[in-house]
Design a protein around this motif. Structure first.
Motif, PDB file in Angstrom:
ATOM      1  N   VAL A 160       1.487  24.484  27.908  1.00 25.03           N
ATOM      2  CA  VAL A 160       2.182  24.066  29.134  1.00 25.03           C
ATOM      3  C   VAL A 160       3.304  23.095  28.808  1.00 25.03           C
ATOM      4  O   VAL A 160       4.391  23.139  29.408  1.00 25.03           O
ATOM      5  CB  VAL A 160       1.175  23.429  30.119  1.00 25.03           C
ATOM      6  N   LEU A 161       3.061  22.209  27.837  1.00 22.34           N
ATOM      7  CA  LEU A 161       4.056  21.193  27.494  1.00 22.34           C
ATOM      8  C   LEU A 161       5.264  21.776  26.761  1.00 22.34           C
ATOM      9  O   LEU A 161       6.345  21.184  26.792  1.00 22.34           O
ATOM     10  CB  LEU A 161       3.412  20.106  26.636  1.00 22.34           C
ATOM     11  N   MET A 162       5.093  22.903  26.100  1.00 22.99           N
ATOM     12  CA  MET A 162       6.198  23.471  25.327  1.00 22.99           C
ATOM     13  C   MET A 162       7.414  23.788  26.196  1.00 22.99           C
ATOM     14  O   MET A 162       8.538  23.357  25.880  1.00 22.99           O
ATOM     15  CB  MET A 162       5.731  24.705  24.563  1.00 22.99           C
ATOM     16  N   PRO A 163       7.271  24.534  27.310  1.00 28.53           N
ATOM     17  CA  PRO A 163       8.446  24.766  28.165  1.00 28.53           C
ATOM     18  C   PRO A 163       9.002  23.470  28.763  1.00 28.53           C
ATOM     19  O   PRO A 163      10.222  23.353  28.941  1.00 28.53           O
ATOM     20  CB  PRO A 163       7.905  25.701  29.256  1.00 28.53           C
ATOM     21  N   LEU A 164       8.117  22.518  29.060  1.00 30.63           N
ATOM     22  CA  LEU A 164       8.599  21.234  29.582  1.00 30.63           C
ATOM     23  C   LEU A 164       9.422  20.497  28.532  1.00 30.63           C
ATOM     24  O   LEU A 164      10.458  19.901  28.842  1.00 30.63           O
ATOM     25  CB  LEU A 164       7.412  20.385  30.033  1.00 30.63           C
ATOM     26  N   THR A 165       8.968  20.544  27.283  1.00 31.46           N
ATOM     27  CA  THR A 165       9.717  19.936  26.197  1.00 31.46           C
ATOM     28  C   THR A 165      11.090  20.587  26.049  1.00 31.46           C
ATOM     29  O   THR A 165      12.110  19.916  25.846  1.00 31.46           O
ATOM     30  CB  THR A 165       8.938  20.058  24.873  1.00 31.46           C
ATOM     31  N   GLN A 166      11.114  21.906  26.164  1.00 31.94           N
ATOM     32  CA  GLN A 166      12.384  22.621  26.085  1.00 31.94           C
ATOM     33  C   GLN A 166      13.327  22.212  27.217  1.00 31.94           C
ATOM     34  O   GLN A 166      14.530  22.024  26.999  1.00 31.94           O
ATOM     35  CB  GLN A 166      12.128  24.126  26.133  1.00 31.94           C
ATOM     36  N   SER A 167      12.788  22.048  28.412  1.00 29.47           N
ATOM     37  CA  SER A 167      13.610  21.646  29.550  1.00 29.47           C
ATOM     38  C   SER A 167      14.195  20.252  29.350  1.00 29.47           C
ATOM     39  O   SER A 167      15.381  20.010  29.616  1.00 29.47           O
ATOM     40  CB  SER A 167      12.770  21.695  30.829  1.00 29.47           C
ATOM     41  N   VAL A 168      13.365  19.330  28.867  1.00 25.31           N
ATOM     42  CA  VAL A 168      13.846  17.968  28.599  1.00 25.31           C
ATOM     43  C   VAL A 168      14.923  17.996  27.513  1.00 25.31           C
ATOM     44  O   VAL A 168      15.964  17.326  27.618  1.00 25.31           O
ATOM     45  CB  VAL A 168      12.668  17.058  28.193  1.00 25.31           C
ATOM     46  N   GLN A 169      14.689  18.752  26.457  1.00 20.57           N
ATOM     47  CA  GLN A 169      15.670  18.882  25.383  1.00 20.57           C
ATOM     48  C   GLN A 169      17.008  19.369  25.929  1.00 20.57           C
ATOM     49  O   GLN A 169      18.079  18.828  25.611  1.00 20.57           O
ATOM     50  CB  GLN A 169      15.150  19.853  24.332  1.00 20.57           C
ATOM     51  N   ASN A 170      16.977  20.407  26.767  1.00 21.47           N
ATOM     52  CA  ASN A 170      18.214  20.979  27.303  1.00 21.47           C
ATOM     53  C   ASN A 170      18.966  19.978  28.184  1.00 21.47           C
ATOM     54  O   ASN A 170      20.202  19.924  28.171  1.00 21.47           O
ATOM     55  CB  ASN A 170      17.900  22.246  28.088  1.00 21.47           C
ATOM     56  N   ARG A 171      18.220  19.180  28.942  1.00 24.20           N
ATOM     57  CA  ARG A 171      18.869  18.167  29.777  1.00 24.20           C
ATOM     58  C   ARG A 171      19.535  17.083  28.925  1.00 24.20           C
ATOM     59  O   ARG A 171      20.659  16.650  29.209  1.00 24.20           O
ATOM     60  CB  ARG A 171      17.856  17.545  30.732  1.00 24.20           C
ATOM     61  N   LEU A 172      18.836  16.646  27.895  1.00 22.69           N
ATOM     62  CA  LEU A 172      19.375  15.579  27.047  1.00 22.69           C
ATOM     63  C   LEU A 172      20.614  16.054  26.284  1.00 22.69           C
ATOM     64  O   LEU A 172      21.548  15.267  26.055  1.00 22.69           O
ATOM     65  CB  LEU A 172      18.307  15.102  26.062  1.00 22.69           C
ATOM     66  N   LEU A 173      20.630  17.323  25.880  1.00 21.13           N
ATOM     67  CA  LEU A 173      21.761  17.854  25.115  1.00 21.13           C
ATOM     68  C   LEU A 173      22.876  18.366  26.008  1.00 21.13           C
ATOM     69  O   LEU A 173      23.959  18.707  25.504  1.00 21.13           O
ATOM     70  CB  LEU A 173      21.285  18.982  24.197  1.00 21.13           C
ATOM     71  N   GLY A 174      22.640  18.456  27.312  1.00 21.11           N
ATOM     72  CA  GLY A 174      23.647  19.005  28.217  1.00 21.11           C
ATOM     73  C   GLY A 174      23.862  20.494  28.006  1.00 21.11           C
ATOM     74  O   GLY A 174      25.006  20.977  28.020  1.00 21.11           O
ATOM     75  N   VAL A 175      22.773  21.222  27.816  1.00 24.99           N
ATOM     76  CA  VAL A 175      22.858  22.658  27.528  1.00 24.99           C
ATOM     77  C   VAL A 175      23.300  23.430  28.774  1.00 24.99           C
ATOM     78  O   VAL A 175      22.776  23.224  29.867  1.00 24.99           O
ATOM     79  CB  VAL A 175      21.490  23.191  27.035  1.00 24.99           C
ATOM     80  N   VAL A 176      24.295  24.303  28.583  1.00 25.82           N
ATOM     81  CA  VAL A 176      24.759  25.178  29.655  1.00 25.82           C
ATOM     82  C   VAL A 176      23.898  26.437  29.659  1.00 25.82           C
ATOM     83  O   VAL A 176      23.811  27.140  28.645  1.00 25.82           O
ATOM     84  CB  VAL A 176      26.240  25.559  29.458  1.00 25.82           C
ATOM     85  N   SER A 177      23.262  26.727  30.769  1.00 32.52           N
ATOM     86  CA  SER A 177      22.354  27.873  30.836  1.00 32.52           C
ATOM     87  C   SER A 177      23.127  29.178  30.929  1.00 32.52           C
ATOM     88  O   SER A 177      23.981  29.355  31.804  1.00 32.52           O
ATOM     89  CB  SER A 177      21.415  27.735  32.045  1.00 32.52           C
ATOM     90  N   GLN A 178      22.842  30.093  30.011  1.00 32.86           N
ATOM     91  CA  GLN A 178      23.424  31.435  30.021  1.00 32.86           C
ATOM     92  C   GLN A 178      22.429  32.480  30.520  1.00 32.86           C
ATOM     93  O   GLN A 178      22.746  33.659  30.548  1.00 32.86           O
ATOM     94  CB  GLN A 178      23.865  31.809  28.598  1.00 32.86           C
ATOM     95  N   HIS A 179      21.225  32.042  30.873  1.00 31.74           N
ATOM     96  CA  HIS A 179      20.173  32.932  31.386  1.00 31.74           C
ATOM     97  C   HIS A 179      19.922  34.107  30.430  1.00 31.74           C
ATOM     98  O   HIS A 179      20.090  35.274  30.807  1.00 31.74           O
ATOM     99  CB  HIS A 179      20.533  33.442  32.773  1.00 31.74           C
ATOM    100  N   PRO A 180      19.507  33.817  29.193  1.00 24.96           N
ATOM    101  CA  PRO A 180      19.318  34.911  28.217  1.00 24.96           C
ATOM    102  C   PRO A 180      18.240  35.905  28.626  1.00 24.96           C
ATOM    103  O   PRO A 180      18.279  37.057  28.190  1.00 24.96           O
ATOM    104  CB  PRO A 180      18.949  34.172  26.931  1.00 24.96           C
TER     105      PRO A 180
END
Length: 618
Positions: A160-180
C-alpha cells in the motif's frame, strides 16, 4: 538523459530512474554510470548469494556466478534500460533477504539486512511499478521470521505504501503526468475495435478515422501504431484533443468494453503474449545511440575485441534460440516442480529458490494483461529468476541427497496450491496453442504499357514501419528489376510479366505505394474482387498510395480467437495444477528401511560383563 540535463521530469518513464541517474552523472559521464551501477549491484548480489550457498554446498555455490552469462540473462548487461535496473534492485533485495535470514548472523545485522531488503523492494517498484506483483514472494520470504500473520500484515502495508511513496516522490520532483497507463487502455481498445469490427474508442471520430482504426492500426506486435510517433497517431492526438487521454471517462469505457467483449479481450492479450514468449522484439539492441545537442556519444569503431565477442555471443543462433521468454517459463516450471516433488521448499536453500522462482513466474504473468508490445526486455527479470532459481534448486537437491525424501517437510496445502496454480497457468499460457484467424490474399500487379512501374511498398498497413521488408509475402516477379526492396518494371517492356504476391495476414488493409514520375506507366491492381487501374505518370517525382481493403464484410469474418482456445487454456491450467499438487502431496506410504531401523527398532541394551566374562587384553 536529455530530460535530466533539461531539468524536465515526467512519468512516461520512471522518474526514480532519472533521479538515480542524475546522481550518477556527478561521478560518471553519460551512460557509463548507469551501466556500472547496474552491474555493481547484480554481481555483488550474486556474490553474496554464492558465498552463502558455498557455506553449505562447498565450491558448487560458485556456480551461482555463472547466471548472468546464461542465455537471455547476458543480453542487457551493457544496456541503459529500466529493465536492467529492475534486475539489479531485485537481486540486491533477494541477496539481503537471503543473508538476513541466515541463522548464523546476529540480531542487529539481521535487522539491518532485512530492512534493507524491504527498501530495495520499494526501489524495484519505483523503477517499474507493474513489478509490484512479483514483489509479493520477495516480501513474504524477507519477513517470514515474523510469523505468518505479522509477515502478511507487513507485506500488505508495504504494498500500500509503495504507490503512496511514488506519489510523494512525484510531487517533490514536480513530475508532469503523461498518464502512461493510457497506452494499455488504448492498445486494448484498439485491439477490441479490430476484433469487434467497430470503433470502440470514446469520443467523436470521423467515418474515415473509424474505418482506419478497425482496418489499419491494430497489430499484435505493439501499440506503437497508435502512439504519438506512430502512423495512426491520430488516435492519441484525438484522445488528447478531446480531453480523454488519462481521463476517468476513458477508464470507464475501457473497463466496460473488457467486460462486454471478453473473447476479444482474451484474443488481444493472448496474441501479444504469445509473440512475446516465442518471437519477442529487440532481443539484441545494438543500435546507434540517439543524439541531441547535449547528448552525443559514439560507439568505438571498429569494435574492440571484447565488444565484438559480446555481440557475437548475444546474436549466436543457439543463444538466441534458448534465450527467449518461453525458455525462462520452462526453466521456472521445471525448477518449481523439482522443489515441490522433492520436498525441498521447506529447506533453507529450497525456500529461497522458491521465492525467486515464484517472483519470476508472477512477473512474467503480469505481462499477459498489461502488455502493450512484444518486447524481450519486459521479461528480463524472469530470465535471472529462472536461471538463479534452477541453480539454487539443483544445489539444494545435491545438499540433501543423503536424506530420504519422505523425511523432508512439505509446504502446507494453501501455499503449495498457490504455487501449483501459478506454475500451471504460466505453462499453459506460454505453451498453449493460440492463433488468430488469418486470410490469404493473392495480389497481382499487371503493367499495361511500356512505362516504368516501381513498387516501393506492399504489405499489411498495421505492420510497424521498422519491421521486416517493405514488400510482404511470397513474391514472384519474373523480369522485374530489384533495387533494395523496390521492384521495378523497366520502360519499353510492353509485354512485361505481372508481379504476384501471396500475403497471409489479419483481416486488414494492405497498403500499396507506387513511385510516380514523368516516365511512369499504367498498372492494373487485382486483389480478389478489388480491381483498379493506376496511372503513375506525373510531372514530378512522387508517390501514390493505394489501400487495398480487407476481403468480405466485417460481420461475415471471424476476427478473434474461438471460445475453444479459452476453454482449453482453463482446462489445461486446472489439470496441470491438480497433477502438480497430487505428485507433491504428503504420502503415508512405505518408509525407507533405514528410516524404520533408526526410528522404530532401537538397539537392544547390552548386559554388563561379569569379571569372569571380561575380555582378555590382546
Amino acid at each position: 538523459m536529455t530530460n535530466i540535463y533539461n531539468g524536465w521530469w515526467d512519468d512516461w518513464h520512471a522518474p526514480f530512474i532519472s533521479l538515480i541517474w542524475s546522481g550518477l552523472l556527478e561521478l560518471f559521464p553519460g551512460p557509463v554510470g548507469f551501466i556500472v551501477f547496474d552491474n555493481l549491484l547484480i554481481w555483488s548480489a550474486l556474490a553474496v548469494v554464492a558465498m552463502g550457498v558455498a557455506r553449505v554446498a562447498g565450491w558448487w555455490g560458485l556456480a551461482i556466478l555463472a547466471v548472468p552469462v546464461l542465455p537471455g540473462a547476458f543480453n542487457y548487461l551493457g544496456h541503459v534500460h529500466k529493465d536492467a535496473m529492475l534486475v539489479a534492485w531485485m537481486l540486491a533485495a533477494f541477496a539481503c533477504a537471503f543473508q538476513g535470514n541466515d541463522d548464523a548472523i546476529g540480531p542487529r545485522a539481521r535487522l539491518v539486512l532485512l530492512v534493507l531488503a524491504n527498501l530495495l523492494a520499494v526501489a524495484a517498484f519505483l523503477t517499474r511499478p507493474n513489478a509490484i506483483f512479483g514483489l509479493i514472494p520477495l516480501l513474504l520470504y524477507t519477513n517470514h521470521r515474523l510469523g505468518r500473520r505479522r509477515g502478511l500484515m507487513l507485506m500488505a502495508a508495504l504494498l500500500v505504501l509503495m504507490p503512496l511513496t511514488q506519489s510523494v516522490q512525484n510531487r517533490l520532483l514536480g513530475v508532469v503526468s503523461q498518464h502512461p497507463t493510457g497506452s494499455i487502455k488504448t492498445y486494448h481498445l484498439l485491439a477490441m475495435s479490430y476484433f469487434e469490427g467497430r470503433n470502440l474508442f470514446p469520443g467523436e471520430w470521423t467515418e474515415e478515422e473509424s474505418r482506419t482504426v478497425v482496418d489499419a492500426c491494430y497489430s499484435p506486435l505493439q501499440w506503437d501504431k497508435a502512439a504519438p510517433w506512430g502512423e495512426c497517431s491520430f488516435i492519441y492526438k484525438g484522445l488528447v484533443r478531446q480531453g480523454l487521454w488519462g481521463s476517468t471517462s476513458m477508464t470507464r469505457t475501457w473497463l466496460a468494453e473488457l467486460v462486454a467483449n471478453p473473447l476479444s479481450a482474451w484474443s488481444a492479450m493472448a496474441a501479444t503474449f504469445q509473440l512475446s514468449m516465442h518471437e519477442p522484439n529487440s532481443r539484441a539492441m545494438f543500435y546507434p545511440p540517439p543524439k541531441t545537442d547535449r547528448v552525443n556519444w559514439e560507439i568505438a569503431r571498429p569494435l574492440r575485441l571484447t565488444s565484438w565477442l559480446t555481440q557475437a555471443y548475444v546474436v549466436w543462433k543457439h543463444h538466441d534460440r534458448f534465450g527467449r521468454p518461453w525458455m525462462f517459463a520452462l526453466v521456472l516450471g521445471v525448477g518449481t516442480a523439482l522443489l515441490l516433488v522433492q520436498r525441498l521448499a521447506a529447506t533453507r536453500l529450497g525456500a529461497f529458490a522458491l521465492a525467486v522462482q515464484a517472483s519470476g513466474a508472477i512477473y512474467l504473468l503480469t505481462w499477459f494483461p498489461f502488455n502493450v508490445s512484444a518486447e524481450y526486455r519486459y521479461f528480463y527479470w524472469s530470465s535471472f529468476a529462472a536461471w538463479l532459481g534452477l541453480a539454487l534448486t539443483l544445489v539444494a537437491a545435491w545438499v540433501g541427497r543423503g536424506e530420504a525424501r519422505r523425511q523432508r517437510r512439505q509446504l502446507s496445502s494453501m501455499p503449495r496450491l498457490a504455487v501449483c496454480a501459478i506454475t500451471a497457468v504460466m505453462i499453459t499460457l506460454v505453451f498453449g496453442s493460440f492463433k488468430l484467424p488469418l486470410e490469404k490474399r493473392d495480389i497481382v500487379l499487371m503493367p499495361l504499357d511500356d512505362g516504368v512501374i516501381a513498387v516501393t511498398h506492399l504489405r499489411t498497413a498495421s505492420i510497424p514501419a521498422w519491421m521486416w521488408r517493405t514488400l510482404e509475402g511470397q513474391i514472384e516477379a519474373p523480369g522485374w528489376l530489384q533495387d533494395g526492396d523496390t521492384r521495378i518494371a523497366p520502360a519499353g517492356q510492353a509485354s512485361m510479366q505481372p508481379l504476384k504476391t501471396r500475403i497471409e495476414n489479419l483481416h486488414q488493409t494492405v497498403r500499396l505505394r507506387l513511385a510516380t514520375g514523368p516516365d511512369g506507366g499504367r498498372v492494373r491492381v487485382d486483389d480478389g474482387s478489388f480491381s483498379r487501374i493506376i496511372d503513375t505518370r506525373a510531372p514530378a517525382v512522387g508517390e501514390i498510395v493505394i489501400d487495398l481493403p480487407p476481403h468480405g464484410r466485417l460481420a461475415d469474418l471471424p476476427r478473434h480467437a474461438s471460445w475453444h482456445t479459452l476453454a482449453r487454456a482453463l482446462l489445461w491450467s486446472l489439470l496441470l495444477a491438480a497433477l502438480l499438487f497430487y505428485v507433491s502431496r504428503e504420502r503415508a506410504g512405505r518408509i525407507p528401511l533405514s528410516f524404520v531401523a533408526a526410528r522404530t527398532y532401537p538397539p537392544a541394551p547390552i548386559a554388563p560383563h561379569t569379571p569372569a566374562e571380561q575380555p582378555k587384553p590382546g
